[in-house]
Structure formats: structure tokens, C-alpha cells
Design a protein around this motif. Structure first.
Motif, PDB file in Angstrom:
ATOM      1  N   MET A  34       0.832  -1.213   0.000  1.00 45.82           N
ATOM      2  CA  MET A  34       0.000   0.000   0.000  1.00 45.82           C
ATOM      3  C   MET A  34       0.862   1.258   0.000  1.00 45.82           C
ATOM      4  SD  MET A  34      -3.141  -0.941  -0.303  1.00 45.82           S
ATOM      5  CE  MET A  34      -4.106   0.484   0.210  1.00 45.82           C
ATOM      6  N   LYS A  35       1.927   1.247   0.756  1.00 51.12           N
ATOM      7  CA  LYS A  35       2.820   2.412   0.812  1.00 51.12           C
ATOM      8  C   LYS A  35       3.468   2.680  -0.547  1.00 51.12           C
ATOM      9  CE  LYS A  35       6.606   4.357   3.471  1.00 51.12           C
ATOM     10  NZ  LYS A  35       7.550   4.159   4.590  1.00 51.12           N
ATOM     11  N   GLU A  36       3.849   1.606  -1.236  1.00 52.97           N
ATOM     12  CA  GLU A  36       4.539   1.753  -2.515  1.00 52.97           C
ATOM     13  C   GLU A  36       3.601   1.978  -3.697  1.00 52.97           C
ATOM     14  OE1 GLU A  36       6.932  -1.776  -2.818  1.00 52.97           O
ATOM     15  OE2 GLU A  36       8.358  -1.080  -1.297  1.00 52.97           O
ATOM     16  N   ASN A  37       2.385   1.443  -3.635  1.00 46.42           N
ATOM     17  CA  ASN A  37       1.517   1.440  -4.811  1.00 46.42           C
ATOM     18  C   ASN A  37       0.237   2.240  -4.693  1.00 46.42           C
ATOM     19  OD1 ASN A  37       2.938  -0.616  -6.596  1.00 46.42           O
ATOM     20  ND2 ASN A  37       2.788  -1.686  -4.643  1.00 46.42           N
ATOM     21  N   ARG A  38      -0.159   2.589  -3.503  1.00 45.78           N
ATOM     22  CA  ARG A  38      -1.405   3.340  -3.325  1.00 45.78           C
ATOM     23  C   ARG A  38      -1.135   4.594  -2.501  1.00 45.78           C
ATOM     24  NH1 ARG A  38      -6.458   1.256  -4.424  1.00 45.78           N
ATOM     25  NH2 ARG A  38      -6.875   3.477  -4.281  1.00 45.78           N
ATOM     26  N   HIS A  39      -0.424   5.532  -3.096  1.00 44.68           N
ATOM     27  CA  HIS A  39      -0.060   6.773  -2.411  1.00 44.68           C
ATOM     28  C   HIS A  39      -1.292   7.602  -2.033  1.00 44.68           C
ATOM     29  CE1 HIS A  39       4.113   5.982  -3.387  1.00 44.68           C
ATOM     30  NE2 HIS A  39       3.751   5.758  -4.636  1.00 44.68           N
ATOM     31  N   ASP A  40      -2.408   7.337  -2.703  1.00 37.31           N
ATOM     32  CA  ASP A  40      -3.635   8.074  -2.419  1.00 37.31           C
ATOM     33  C   ASP A  40      -4.331   7.586  -1.154  1.00 37.31           C
ATOM     34  OD1 ASP A  40      -4.106   5.633  -3.833  1.00 37.31           O
ATOM     35  OD2 ASP A  40      -6.150   6.268  -4.251  1.00 37.31           O
ATOM     36  N   MET A  41      -3.899   6.444  -0.620  1.00 30.65           N
ATOM     37  CA  MET A  41      -4.545   5.852   0.547  1.00 30.65           C
ATOM     38  C   MET A  41      -3.686   6.044   1.801  1.00 30.65           C
ATOM     39  SD  MET A  41      -7.281   4.729  -0.877  1.00 30.65           S
ATOM     40  CE  MET A  41      -8.083   3.638   0.269  1.00 30.65           C
ATOM     41  N   ASN A  42      -4.347   6.387   2.901  1.00 30.40           N
ATOM     42  CA  ASN A  42      -3.673   6.623   4.177  1.00 30.40           C
ATOM     43  C   ASN A  42      -4.015   5.497   5.151  1.00 30.40           C
ATOM     44  OD1 ASN A  42      -2.756   9.318   3.404  1.00 30.40           O
ATOM     45  ND2 ASN A  42      -4.919   9.858   3.536  1.00 30.40           N
ATOM     46  N   TYR A  43      -3.004   5.029   5.853  1.00 26.43           N
ATOM     47  CA  TYR A  43      -3.214   4.000   6.863  1.00 26.43           C
ATOM     48  C   TYR A  43      -3.923   4.613   8.066  1.00 26.43           C
ATOM     49  CZ  TYR A  43      -2.168   0.673  10.574  1.00 26.43           C
ATOM     50  OH  TYR A  43      -2.268  -0.194  11.621  1.00 26.43           O
ATOM     51  N   ASN A  44      -4.964   3.934   8.558  1.00 31.36           N
ATOM     52  CA  ASN A  44      -5.696   4.363   9.751  1.00 31.36           C
ATOM     53  C   ASN A  44      -5.470   3.332  10.845  1.00 31.36           C
ATOM     54  OD1 ASN A  44      -8.056   4.892   7.305  1.00 31.36           O
ATOM     55  ND2 ASN A  44      -7.149   6.613   8.348  1.00 31.36           N
ATOM     56  N   ASN A  45      -4.845   3.734  11.921  1.00 37.25           N
ATOM     57  CA  ASN A  45      -4.589   2.815  13.018  1.00 37.25           C
ATOM     58  C   ASN A  45      -5.886   2.596  13.790  1.00 37.25           C
ATOM     59  OD1 ASN A  45      -3.299   1.181  14.849  1.00 37.25           O
ATOM     60  ND2 ASN A  45      -2.396   2.873  16.005  1.00 37.25           N
ATOM     61  N   TYR A  56      -7.410   1.435   5.387  1.00 39.05           N
ATOM     62  CA  TYR A  56      -6.844   2.521   4.598  1.00 39.05           C
ATOM     63  C   TYR A  56      -7.994   3.347   4.037  1.00 39.05           C
ATOM     64  CZ  TYR A  56      -2.272   0.274   4.678  1.00 39.05           C
ATOM     65  OH  TYR A  56      -1.076  -0.254   5.076  1.00 39.05           O
ATOM     66  N   SER A  57      -7.795   4.660   3.962  1.00 39.85           N
ATOM     67  CA  SER A  57      -8.797   5.527   3.338  1.00 39.85           C
ATOM     68  C   SER A  57      -8.095   6.652   2.589  1.00 39.85           C
ATOM     69  CB  SER A  57      -9.762   6.084   4.389  1.00 39.85           C
ATOM     70  OG  SER A  57      -9.059   6.814   5.360  1.00 39.85           O
ATOM     71  N   ASP A  58      -8.796   7.177   1.589  1.00 42.55           N
ATOM     72  CA  ASP A  58      -8.227   8.305   0.859  1.00 42.55           C
ATOM     73  C   ASP A  58      -8.568   9.600   1.599  1.00 42.55           C
ATOM     74  OD1 ASP A  58     -10.914   8.554   0.266  1.00 42.55           O
ATOM     75  OD2 ASP A  58     -10.666   8.465  -1.898  1.00 42.55           O
ATOM     76  N   SER A  59      -7.906  10.691   1.226  1.00 41.79           N
ATOM     77  CA  SER A  59      -8.067  11.957   1.939  1.00 41.79           C
ATOM     78  C   SER A  59      -9.488  12.499   1.920  1.00 41.79           C
ATOM     79  CB  SER A  59      -7.091  13.000   1.406  1.00 41.79           C
ATOM     80  OG  SER A  59      -5.781  12.616   1.758  1.00 41.79           O
ATOM     81  N   PRO A  60     -10.167  12.474   0.761  1.00 39.22           N
ATOM     82  CA  PRO A  60     -11.548  12.978   0.793  1.00 39.22           C
ATOM     83  C   PRO A  60     -12.540  11.971   1.392  1.00 39.22           C
ATOM     84  CG  PRO A  60     -10.916  12.459  -1.465  1.00 39.22           C
ATOM     85  CD  PRO A  60      -9.709  12.243  -0.603  1.00 39.22           C
ATOM     86  N   GLU A  61     -12.032  10.804   1.800  1.00 42.43           N
ATOM     87  CA  GLU A  61     -12.835   9.731   2.374  1.00 42.43           C
ATOM     88  C   GLU A  61     -13.944   9.250   1.438  1.00 42.43           C
ATOM     89  OE1 GLU A  61     -13.908  10.291   6.463  1.00 42.43           O
ATOM     90  OE2 GLU A  61     -11.871  10.888   7.000  1.00 42.43           O
ATOM     91  N   ASN A  62     -13.595   9.150   0.145  1.00 43.39           N
ATOM     92  CA  ASN A  62     -14.507   8.577  -0.847  1.00 43.39           C
ATOM     93  C   ASN A  62     -14.349   7.069  -0.932  1.00 43.39           C
ATOM     94  OD1 ASN A  62     -15.589  11.049  -1.668  1.00 43.39           O
ATOM     95  ND2 ASN A  62     -13.888  11.392  -3.065  1.00 43.39           N
TER      96      ASN A  62
END
Length: 134
Positions: A34-45, A56-62
Motif C-alpha cells: 500500500m505504501k509503494e503502490n497506493r499513495h492516495d490511501m492513508n493507513y488508519n490505526n 486505509y482511506s483516501d483523503s476525501p474519504e470517498n
């Protein structure tokens, strides 16, 4: 050497296929992918006493991706939750990547296994579920 070759084949097959079918991958491998291939997604602990999963979710949470893990931290299924307005785009994407297997259902044949992919409608979202064929 065989392990490196097998790992490369698995990773490449996942990159070429939709990108989220990481079933069978260990927690650290998913996080690296995910870190290498999905830069648009953020890890949520997240901490959940009933389920072991990565979120993982994107910034606009779509879009949110949940990787459900076994007690040994191996991915057993994937769930992708998207805004309802992304449904037609996701269906087109699934139609081009996988074999249609009924209304809103597809089959992914990778790594010598079959995976069932299904898109379901929620009230405000669509949910894509990826699981090994039983």
C-alpha cells in the motif's frame, strides 16, 4: 532464490489485477504494498477486539479499504467501501479486469486460486467484497 521469484510473481500479479486482492499476504507485506503502490490511501490505526484488520482511506474519504486478517496476520478477505457515485466507475474497472460471474459478481483467477468479487449496494455507498472461492 525461489522465494524471491515467487514473491515477485505474487506482487506483480496483484499490481496488474485491480491492486487490492492481497489475500494471502501478511500484514507487513500489505502495508509495504500500500505504501509503494497506493499513495492516495492513508493507513488508519484502528483497534478492534473482535476483528483483526488493516484500514486505509483516501483523503476525501470517498474510498476505504479493509484487509481482514487471520489470527496469524494473513489477509483472508478484502472489503472496499466507496461512495455511491463511484459505483459505475468501479463496475467498469471490474468488468475490464475480471471474468463476469453474474449480476454484480466477478471471478479473479490469480496465483492458482479463484477469488469471488461482489459489489453490493449500501444506502450511501457501494461495497466491494473479495474472498477466496469456497
Amino acid at each position: 532464490m525461489k522465494i524471491i521469484t515467487l514473491s515477485a510473481v505474487l506482487i506483480l500479479s496483484c499490481v496488474c489485477n485491480y491492486g487490492q486482492n492481497l489475500i494471502g499476504f501478511k500484514e507487513k507485506e500489505i502495508m509495504k504494498y500500500m505504501k509503494e503502490n497506493r499513495h492516495d490511501m492513508n493507513y488508519n490505526n484502528v483497534i478492534n477486539s473482535k476483528f483483526n484488520y488493516l484500514k486505509y482511506s483516501d483523503s476525501p474519504e470517498n474510498e476505504t479499504i479493509l484487509f481482514f486478517l487471520t489470527p496469524d496476520s494473513v489477509c483472508r478477505s478484502v472489503r472496499i467501501i466507496c461512495d455511491e457515485n463511484m459505483k459505475s466507475q468501479k463496475i467498469k474497472e471490474l468488468d475490464t479486469k475480471y471474468v463476469k460471474n453474474g449480476e454484480n459478481k466477478w471471478i479473479d483467477k490469480s496465483s492458482g486460486r479463484k477469488y469471488l468479487i461482489e459489489i453490493m449496494e449500501g444506502k450511501w455507498s457501494c461495497i466491494i467484497s473479495i474472498e477466496p472461492e469456497k
